[in-house]
Enzyme design. Structure first.
Site, short mmCIF file in Angstrom:
data_model
loop_
_atom_site.label_atom_id
_atom_site.label_comp_id
_atom_site.label_asym_id
_atom_site.label_seq_id
_atom_site.Cartn_x
_atom_site.Cartn_y
_atom_site.Cartn_z
N LYS A 38 0.83 -1.21 0.00
CA LYS A 38 0.00 0.00 0.00
C LYS A 38 0.87 1.27 0.00
O LYS A 38 0.67 2.17 -0.80
CB LYS A 38 -0.94 0.01 1.22
CG LYS A 38 -1.90 -1.18 1.27
CD LYS A 38 -2.84 -1.09 2.44
CE LYS A 38 -2.14 -1.22 3.79
NZ LYS A 38 -1.45 -2.51 4.02
N ARG A 113 -10.04 0.49 9.06
CA ARG A 113 -9.48 -0.83 9.35
C ARG A 113 -10.49 -1.76 10.00
O ARG A 113 -10.15 -2.88 10.34
CB ARG A 113 -8.27 -0.68 10.25
CG ARG A 113 -6.95 -0.85 9.50
CD ARG A 113 -5.88 -0.86 10.48
NE ARG A 113 -4.63 -1.43 10.15
CZ ARG A 113 -3.60 -0.78 9.64
NH1 ARG A 113 -3.73 0.45 9.25
NH2 ARG A 113 -2.45 -1.37 9.52
N ARG A 152 11.29 -4.96 5.17
CA ARG A 152 11.01 -3.55 4.81
C ARG A 152 11.99 -2.61 5.49
O ARG A 152 12.32 -2.77 6.67
CB ARG A 152 9.58 -3.19 5.23
CG ARG A 152 9.28 -1.70 5.17
CD ARG A 152 7.80 -1.40 5.22
NE ARG A 152 7.07 -2.13 6.23
CZ ARG A 152 5.74 -2.26 6.23
NH1 ARG A 152 5.03 -1.72 5.28
NH2 ARG A 152 5.15 -2.94 7.20
N ARG A 185 10.97 -0.56 10.97
CA ARG A 185 9.89 -0.25 11.91
C ARG A 185 9.90 -1.19 13.10
O ARG A 185 10.18 -2.38 12.96
CB ARG A 185 8.54 -0.37 11.19
CG ARG A 185 8.11 0.89 10.50
CD ARG A 185 6.92 0.70 9.61
NE ARG A 185 5.78 0.01 10.21
CZ ARG A 185 4.61 -0.14 9.63
NH1 ARG A 185 4.39 0.37 8.42
NH2 ARG A 185 3.63 -0.78 10.23
N ARG A 196 -0.46 -8.76 13.22
CA ARG A 196 -1.10 -7.74 12.37
C ARG A 196 -1.84 -8.40 11.21
O ARG A 196 -2.91 -7.93 10.80
CB ARG A 196 -0.04 -6.75 11.85
CG ARG A 196 0.41 -5.77 12.94
CD ARG A 196 1.76 -5.14 12.66
NE ARG A 196 1.85 -4.48 11.39
CZ ARG A 196 2.99 -4.28 10.73
NH1 ARG A 196 4.14 -4.69 11.24
NH2 ARG A 196 2.98 -3.68 9.57
P1 ADP Z 1 2.12 -1.88 3.21
O1 ADP Z 1 2.11 -0.36 3.18
O2 ADP Z 1 0.92 -2.47 2.52
O3 ADP Z 1 2.32 -2.44 4.57
P2 ADP Z 1 4.66 -1.59 1.78
O4 ADP Z 1 4.32 -0.78 0.59
O5 ADP Z 1 5.40 -0.92 2.87
O6 ADP Z 1 3.36 -2.35 2.33
O7 ADP Z 1 5.48 -2.85 1.25
C1 ADP Z 1 5.98 -3.83 2.17
C2 ADP Z 1 7.35 -4.29 1.70
O8 ADP Z 1 7.21 -5.02 0.49
C3 ADP Z 1 8.30 -3.13 1.42
O9 ADP Z 1 9.59 -3.49 1.86
C4 ADP Z 1 8.24 -2.98 -0.12
O10 ADP Z 1 9.48 -2.52 -0.64
C5 ADP Z 1 7.96 -4.40 -0.57
N1 ADP Z 1 7.09 -4.44 -1.75
C6 ADP Z 1 6.08 -3.60 -2.06
N2 ADP Z 1 5.50 -3.94 -3.22
C7 ADP Z 1 6.17 -5.04 -3.67
C8 ADP Z 1 6.06 -5.88 -4.82
N3 ADP Z 1 5.13 -5.65 -5.74
N4 ADP Z 1 6.91 -6.92 -4.92
C9 ADP Z 1 7.85 -7.15 -3.97
N5 ADP Z 1 8.02 -6.40 -2.87
C10 ADP Z 1 7.19 -5.36 -2.71
P1 AMP Z 2 0.41 0.64 9.19
O1 AMP Z 2 1.43 1.73 9.13
O2 AMP Z 2 -0.80 0.93 8.35
O3 AMP Z 2 0.99 -0.72 8.93
O4 AMP Z 2 -0.12 0.63 10.70
C1 AMP Z 2 0.74 0.35 11.78
C2 AMP Z 2 -0.07 0.22 13.05
O5 AMP Z 2 -0.73 1.47 13.35
C3 AMP Z 2 -1.18 -0.82 13.03
O6 AMP Z 2 -0.70 -2.12 13.32
C4 AMP Z 2 -2.11 -0.28 14.12
O7 AMP Z 2 -1.60 -0.58 15.42
C5 AMP Z 2 -2.00 1.22 13.93
N1 AMP Z 2 -3.04 1.74 13.00
C6 AMP Z 2 -2.82 2.32 11.79
N2 AMP Z 2 -3.99 2.67 11.23
C7 AMP Z 2 -4.97 2.31 12.10
C8 AMP Z 2 -6.39 2.39 12.08
N3 AMP Z 2 -7.07 2.90 11.03
N4 AMP Z 2 -7.07 1.92 13.15
C9 AMP Z 2 -6.42 1.40 14.20
N5 AMP Z 2 -5.09 1.26 14.29
C10 AMP Z 2 -4.36 1.72 13.23
#
Ligand code: ADP
Ligand code: AMP
Length: 239
Positions: A38, A113, A152, A185, A196
């Protein structure tokens, strides 16, 4: 005004300055499990369509870094991989999307969420007479998600996202975009990521059905190259 009661999560006052837009506005939700891509796609969407990226996770992390009261409260839930309570979350999103820069549209990443948050958002938007344009549902097999999240790395300076294996930087530990330092993170460890993912399955995945009933879901295969995923998203927007 972040701390609000459940009965009054979306302040009426915050709607007043909002100007209604024509059909061209893009109001997007990015849906998908942790690690689906995302944030990665959000950066590309922002670049292409110039709409603000609103990530509740980023807002909480910023508050944790700054040591605010909200950050302190959010941190205990985030460390466990649990959802931060709706009372702390919905109000801040309402405030954010009421701001001037969201008049032409916005992209929500990580919100809503759960069904409660989605219902609150619907109520808030309908009070303004506006609608969501599209819910982009990025699907990735559960088995791939842990490796994606654990590998990541994020730039401390500009927030760009990389992966040690799937999307590595040219120089290890250094951002390709701004040469900032990369970090991992706190909640990107195997145990928290597993929690999660389970929270996603139990609480967030039902939103796919919720928004499908509104006819606005585009399901995208997230197990493709980053660029191919983005092409599919652009095609789903039809512009
Ligand atoms: P989210 O925001 O949904 O948690 P991220 O965009 O941070 O996910 O992506 C999670 C990890 O996967 C990051 O390290 C990113 O570089 C990697 N990633 C994202 N899209 C792809 C893809 N299409 N193929 C492989 N790795 C990806
Ligand atoms: P994310 O950055 O989207 O992966 O979110 C990291 C963490 O933030 C999640 O595991 C939750 O603990 C918290 N969080 C983010 N967005 C929300 C939401 N809309 N509602 C509740 N918790 C959230």
């Amino acid at each position: 005004m972040y701390l609000v009661t459940k009965a009054y999560l979306f302040k009426k006052d915050s709607c007043k300055s909002y100007v209604l837009n024509g059909d061209e506005s893009m109001r997007i939700i990015l849906l998908g499990p942790p690690g689906a891509g995302k944030g990665t796609q959000a950066a590309k969407i922002v670049d292409e369509y110039k709409i603000p990226h609103i990530s509740t996770g980023d807002i909480f992390r910023k508050n944790i870094k700054e040591g605010t009261e909200l950050g302190k409260q959010a941190q205990e839930y985030m460390n466990k991989g649990a959802l931060v309570p709706d009372e702390l979350t919905c109000g801040l999103v309402a405030d954010r999307i009421s701001q001037e820069d969201c008049k032409e549209g916005f992209m929500l990443d990580g919100f809503p969420r759960n069904i409660f948050q989605a219902e609150m958002l619907d109520k808030f938007l309908s009070e303004k007479g506006i609608e969501l344009t599209k819910v982009v549902n990025i699907e990735v097999e559960k088995e791939l998600l842990v490796a994606r999240a654990v590998g990541r790395r994020i730039c401390k300076s500009c927030g760009a996202t990389f992966h040690i294996e799937y999307n590595p930087t040219k120089t290890e530990g250094i951002c390709d975009v701004c040469e900032g330092e990369l970090y991992q993170r706190a909640d990107d460890n195997e145990e928290t990521v597993s929690n999660r993912i389970q929270v996603y399955i139990d609480e967030t995945k039902p939103l796919v059905d919720y928004y499908s009933k509104q006819g606005i879901v585009a399901t995208i295969n997230g197990d493709q190259s980053i660029d191919k995923v983005f092409d599919d998203i652009k095609n789903s927007f039809g512009k």
